[in-house]
Design a protein around this motif. Sequence first.
Motif, PDB file in Angstrom:
ATOM      1  N   SER B 217       0.588  -1.304   0.211  1.00 19.45           N
ATOM      2  CA  SER B 217      -0.110  -0.072  -0.434  1.00 19.45           C
ATOM      3  C   SER B 217       0.678   1.308  -0.259  1.00 19.45           C
ATOM      4  N   GLY B 218       0.840   2.490  -0.998  1.00 22.27           N
ATOM      5  CA  GLY B 218       1.177   3.610  -0.717  1.00 22.27           C
ATOM      6  C   GLY B 218       2.512   3.393  -1.977  1.00 22.27           C
ATOM      7  N   ARG B 226      -0.894   7.402  -5.344  1.00 23.69           N
ATOM      8  CA  ARG B 226      -0.326   7.236  -3.780  1.00 23.69           C
ATOM      9  C   ARG B 226      -1.068   5.578  -3.398  1.00 23.69           C
ATOM     10  N   GLY B 227      -0.803   4.975  -4.798  1.00 27.94           N
ATOM     11  CA  GLY B 227      -0.243   2.991  -4.513  1.00 27.94           C
ATOM     12  C   GLY B 227      -1.159   3.024  -4.330  1.00 27.94           C
ATOM     13  N   LEU B 228      -2.685   2.277  -4.770  1.00 30.19           N
ATOM     14  CA  LEU B 228      -3.470   1.629  -3.696  1.00 30.19           C
ATOM     15  C   LEU B 228      -3.694   0.378  -4.567  1.00 30.19           C
ATOM     16  N   GLY B 229      -3.506   0.365  -5.274  1.00 28.76           N
ATOM     17  CA  GLY B 229      -4.484  -0.248  -6.748  1.00 28.76           C
ATOM     18  C   GLY B 229      -4.046  -1.583  -6.441  1.00 28.76           C
ATOM     19  N   TYR B 231      -2.002  -2.929  -4.291  1.00 21.69           N
ATOM     20  CA  TYR B 231      -2.378  -3.718  -3.156  1.00 21.69           C
ATOM     21  C   TYR B 231      -3.625  -4.341  -2.905  1.00 21.69           C
ATOM     22  N   GLN B 232      -4.729  -3.564  -3.862  1.00 18.71           N
ATOM     23  CA  GLN B 232      -6.021  -4.417  -3.521  1.00 18.71           C
ATOM     24  C   GLN B 232      -6.235  -5.540  -4.338  1.00 18.71           C
TER      25      GLN B 232
END
Lengths: 199, 294
Positions: B217-218, B226-229, B231-232
Amino acid sequence: MTAKIISIVDIARPLTSLPFILATRFTGKRFWEQMQTHLHDDRVEAFVLLSFAGVEIMDASFADEVFGTLASKRGRKDDMLCPVILIDVNNTCLENLRMALETRPDREPREQERLRNCVLPLLKDGTWTLIGKFEDHVLQTFHTLQHCDTLTARDLAEQLGLNLNAASTRLKTLADLGLAQRIEIRDAQGKQYVYRMLQ
Amino acid sequence: MVFSFVFPHLQSFKDLENFYIAFASILSEPRYTHAEFDLRAIAFFVPEAIMSLVCASNIWYSTKGTPVIWFIEQEESLQYLERMDIFSTCEEFICPSHVITQRWSRGASDQLVEIQAISPETEQNSLDIPHLVNTAQGVLLGRVNAKQLGPACTILSEITQNVPHSKHQGYAFMQVYQGQRVHICVGDTGIGIPATLEHKYPDIGLPSSYIKKSLESGVTSSESGRGLGLYQVEQLVGHGKGILTIRSHTALLQIRDNRVYVIDHLTNIPGTHVFITLWGRHEKTHWSDLLPNA
């Protein structure tokens, strides 16, 4: 006061030929620019119902770019936008929204002060839910407010056994986060603030 | 001069790696100007194999300027690849050995999302993805339950919007097998994850460490993101008791059953391949042969 209902699909329509599928950070940025224009309202009691009716998919990147940014700005008292309530959110959108808001404080730039609250209210079938990351006192105060027509700092202090300053700070935080309405009243005792749920 | 890559079988990552060793070697040989993939012995193409061969063909074309000829004898295989739109979407760099005289009906392929090109240009990419997701929704509806449909579409959306980081064309497709098993494949022939991240995160170490880093994440290569994809994606694959496999640069990472497996020092092949299996496992083939058993 009757809240304005704004359709997410209507905001998205000029940006994409498939406004019921909200995807990518790029589209989210453009959507955020548009959405802000709908959220400017100087009236003290103003708030907006953001309806997800018709939205079938919203991915996490889009959710972060729009709602993560909204909640982050709220959390930093960095905006002049009126409060929003999210309605008609399906489970897919909710899951990605939750992921975006709950992880946002950990993904903000380190040089910024840590975001303590990154939260938006959701109303579904008459039930309120707070989505995101927030301090325990935010939830406790929100729940207390739900059971009252109006609440003053003195009322909250008595109910929860707090000192007056702490109660006042809690209620102001709730209003700053867009989770309550803050109304100034002048009476024989002078000026005081009364808080109530967004309604 | 023509080089013929013969595939006696294609049933595991090990088979793919054996191919890549030969492919990388021949690719750098100036005397070889044309290539053939002899796939006559392959009776069944798993999604991982298709995406890998498509990307390899693209790399050959980008390097040599000539398309790769795919020799396929078995009519079922030819039919399947035709239904996947491989020969029309990839017509610039893949030629079937036989002239296809009959266009098989799309109606028979409502369990798959045909291969689509995904733009590396950010704005076009943002226009491509909703259409891909919309098609995927239509295929998934009625085949998976309501709780599965959203995550599958989210995964497809989040993976494909990373193609611009590669700075090269990408490709994506999805298949639904019986029993609700879903396969999602996204590939590109670009700069790879380590190169994408190393300017912002120097000294991470091995390429596999960069792949692992990309899932945090991040983490993002861009200054404003913000680097979420991804991680999700990892979270959703885990919830779906699925398998996430990423090959990039010289590394392969696989996450399954809550464990992470990595292999480094593989052959350097341009690009990144992401393979996701949800709600089931491959039946006939051994796509964990390269990796230690759980």
